[in-house]
Scaffold this motif. Sequence first.
Motif, PDB file in Angstrom:
ATOM      1  N   UNK A  34       7.923   9.406   0.473  1.00 54.51           N
ATOM      2  CA  UNK A  34       6.464   9.235   1.122  1.00 54.51           C
ATOM      3  C   UNK A  34       5.590   9.014   0.181  1.00 54.51           C
ATOM      4  N   UNK A  35       4.750   8.218   0.918  1.00 54.31           N
ATOM      5  CA  UNK A  35       3.546   7.716   0.067  1.00 54.31           C
ATOM      6  C   UNK A  35       2.351   7.611   0.784  1.00 54.31           C
ATOM      7  N   UNK A  36       1.338   7.596   0.183  1.00 57.58           N
ATOM      8  CA  UNK A  36       0.115   7.300   0.714  1.00 57.58           C
ATOM      9  C   UNK A  36      -0.630   6.225   0.022  1.00 57.58           C
ATOM     10  N   UNK A  37      -1.122   5.148   0.873  1.00 58.89           N
ATOM     11  CA  UNK A  37      -1.758   3.983   0.404  1.00 58.89           C
ATOM     12  C   UNK A  37      -3.107   3.879   0.876  1.00 58.89           C
ATOM     13  N   UNK A  38      -4.041   3.053   0.231  1.00 55.56           N
ATOM     14  CA  UNK A  38      -5.385   2.980   0.726  1.00 55.56           C
ATOM     15  C   UNK A  38      -5.817   1.525   0.801  1.00 55.56           C
ATOM     16  N   UNK A  39      -6.767   1.057   1.883  1.00 57.89           N
ATOM     17  CA  UNK A  39      -6.799  -0.441   1.827  1.00 57.89           C
ATOM     18  C   UNK A  39      -8.582  -0.225   2.040  1.00 57.89           C
ATOM     19  N   UNK A  40      -9.397  -0.880   1.108  1.00 57.53           N
ATOM     20  CA  UNK A  40     -10.632  -1.076   1.354  1.00 57.53           C
ATOM     21  C   UNK A  40     -10.970  -2.246   2.056  1.00 57.53           C
ATOM     22  N   UNK A  41     -12.186  -2.593   2.500  1.00 56.05           N
ATOM     23  CA  UNK A  41     -12.297  -3.975   3.177  1.00 56.05           C
ATOM     24  C   UNK A  41     -12.264  -5.099   2.429  1.00 56.05           C
ATOM     25  N   UNK A  42     -11.672  -6.037   2.785  1.00 58.20           N
ATOM     26  CA  UNK A  42     -11.402  -7.279   1.997  1.00 58.20           C
ATOM     27  C   UNK A  42     -10.446  -7.133   0.711  1.00 58.20           C
ATOM     28  N   UNK A  51       5.733  10.551  -3.308  1.00 67.79           N
ATOM     29  CA  UNK A  51       6.550  11.775  -3.560  1.00 67.79           C
ATOM     30  C   UNK A  51       7.772  11.669  -2.863  1.00 67.79           C
ATOM     31  N   UNK A  52       8.892  11.967  -3.979  1.00 69.34           N
ATOM     32  CA  UNK A  52      10.268  11.612  -3.708  1.00 69.34           C
ATOM     33  C   UNK A  52      10.953  12.840  -2.883  1.00 69.34           C
ATOM     34  N   UNK A  53      11.999  12.659  -2.223  1.00 68.71           N
ATOM     35  CA  UNK A  53      12.565  13.781  -1.455  1.00 68.71           C
ATOM     36  C   UNK A  53      12.925  15.081  -2.330  1.00 68.71           C
ATOM     37  N   UNK A  54      13.087  15.001  -3.638  1.00 64.98           N
ATOM     38  CA  UNK A  54      13.095  16.038  -4.635  1.00 64.98           C
ATOM     39  C   UNK A  54      11.791  16.392  -5.057  1.00 64.98           C
ATOM     40  N   UNK A  55      10.530  16.079  -4.643  1.00 65.38           N
ATOM     41  CA  UNK A  55       9.479  16.306  -5.150  1.00 65.38           C
ATOM     42  C   UNK A  55       8.827  15.754  -6.287  1.00 65.38           C
ATOM     43  N   UNK A  56       9.500  14.773  -6.945  1.00 69.59           N
ATOM     44  CA  UNK A  56       8.851  14.045  -7.958  1.00 69.59           C
ATOM     45  C   UNK A  56       7.639  13.206  -7.383  1.00 69.59           C
ATOM     46  N   UNK A  57       6.675  13.207  -8.188  1.00 70.29           N
ATOM     47  CA  UNK A  57       5.137  12.551  -7.904  1.00 70.29           C
ATOM     48  C   UNK A  57       4.514  11.482  -8.715  1.00 70.29           C
ATOM     49  N   UNK A  58       4.079  10.646  -8.229  1.00 69.62           N
ATOM     50  CA  UNK A  58       3.670   9.352  -9.075  1.00 69.62           C
ATOM     51  C   UNK A  58       2.290   8.990  -8.543  1.00 69.62           C
ATOM     52  N   UNK A  59       1.377   8.569  -9.335  1.00 68.75           N
ATOM     53  CA  UNK A  59      -0.082   8.255  -8.761  1.00 68.75           C
ATOM     54  C   UNK A  59      -0.525   6.975  -9.509  1.00 68.75           C
ATOM     55  N   UNK A  60      -1.477   6.258  -8.512  1.00 69.86           N
ATOM     56  CA  UNK A  60      -2.194   5.260  -9.159  1.00 69.86           C
ATOM     57  C   UNK A  60      -3.092   5.766 -10.249  1.00 69.86           C
ATOM     58  N   UNK A  61      -3.148   4.903 -11.241  1.00 66.14           N
ATOM     59  CA  UNK A  61      -3.943   4.939 -12.485  1.00 66.14           C
ATOM     60  C   UNK A  61      -5.327   5.568 -11.926  1.00 66.14           C
ATOM     61  N   UNK A  62      -5.939   4.970 -10.998  1.00 68.53           N
ATOM     62  CA  UNK A  62      -7.264   5.299 -10.537  1.00 68.53           C
ATOM     63  C   UNK A  62      -7.594   6.773  -9.829  1.00 68.53           C
ATOM     64  N   UNK A  63      -6.443   7.250  -9.337  1.00 70.77           N
ATOM     65  CA  UNK A  63      -6.633   8.533  -8.905  1.00 70.77           C
ATOM     66  C   UNK A  63      -6.159   9.809  -9.634  1.00 70.77           C
ATOM     67  N   UNK A  64      -5.404   9.375 -10.662  1.00 71.49           N
ATOM     68  CA  UNK A  64      -4.583  10.355 -11.843  1.00 71.49           C
ATOM     69  C   UNK A  64      -5.668  11.589 -12.066  1.00 71.49           C
ATOM     70  N   UNK A  65      -5.164  12.949 -12.063  1.00 66.66           N
ATOM     71  CA  UNK A  65      -5.918  13.904 -12.439  1.00 66.66           C
ATOM     72  C   UNK A  65      -6.897  14.264 -11.293  1.00 66.66           C
ATOM     73  N   UNK A  66      -7.168  13.561 -10.092  1.00 63.19           N
ATOM     74  CA  UNK A  66      -7.974  13.965  -9.142  1.00 63.19           C
ATOM     75  C   UNK A  66      -7.310  14.060  -7.713  1.00 63.19           C
ATOM     76  N   UNK A  67      -6.243  13.450  -7.503  1.00 61.78           N
ATOM     77  CA  UNK A  67      -5.634  13.673  -6.319  1.00 61.78           C
ATOM     78  C   UNK A  67      -4.217  14.257  -6.620  1.00 61.78           C
ATOM     79  N   UNK A  68      -3.915  15.003  -5.372  1.00 61.63           N
ATOM     80  CA  UNK A  68      -2.540  15.443  -5.736  1.00 61.63           C
ATOM     81  C   UNK A  68      -1.935  15.538  -4.301  1.00 61.63           C
ATOM     82  N   UNK A  69      -0.567  14.772  -4.382  1.00 61.32           N
ATOM     83  CA  UNK A  69       0.232  14.644  -3.121  1.00 61.32           C
ATOM     84  C   UNK A  69       1.336  15.727  -3.314  1.00 61.32           C
TER      85      UNK A  69
END
Length: 113
Positions: A34-42, A51-69
Amino acid sequence: QVQLVESGGGLVQSGGSLRLSCVASGSRFSIHAMGWYRQAPGKQRLLVARISSDGTTNYGDSVKGRFTISRDNAKNTVYLQMNSLKPEDTAVYYCCILDLAYWGQGTQVTVSS
């Protein structure tokens, strides 16, 4: 029929927090990445976190340390906890079943300065 429904968006001040939720129906939720994406205007739609089926997570550089999936397979739900929000996090946030390319309708997140 696969359906994804996001919730939890809103208006928050810079430095605040929000938690987004995405409930999936019509699929075997636990086997999918599963994933979360975002789109700003323009701008392009960009991957925020996955997050994979086994719970492995990856983050975009701009949100690392601030967001948790995270995910709760018993509830067919994936979450995005967003802390220390910045005005540049303002966007429509979309939930996605990555290997099926199914998308939710999106939820607006607005961060005021």
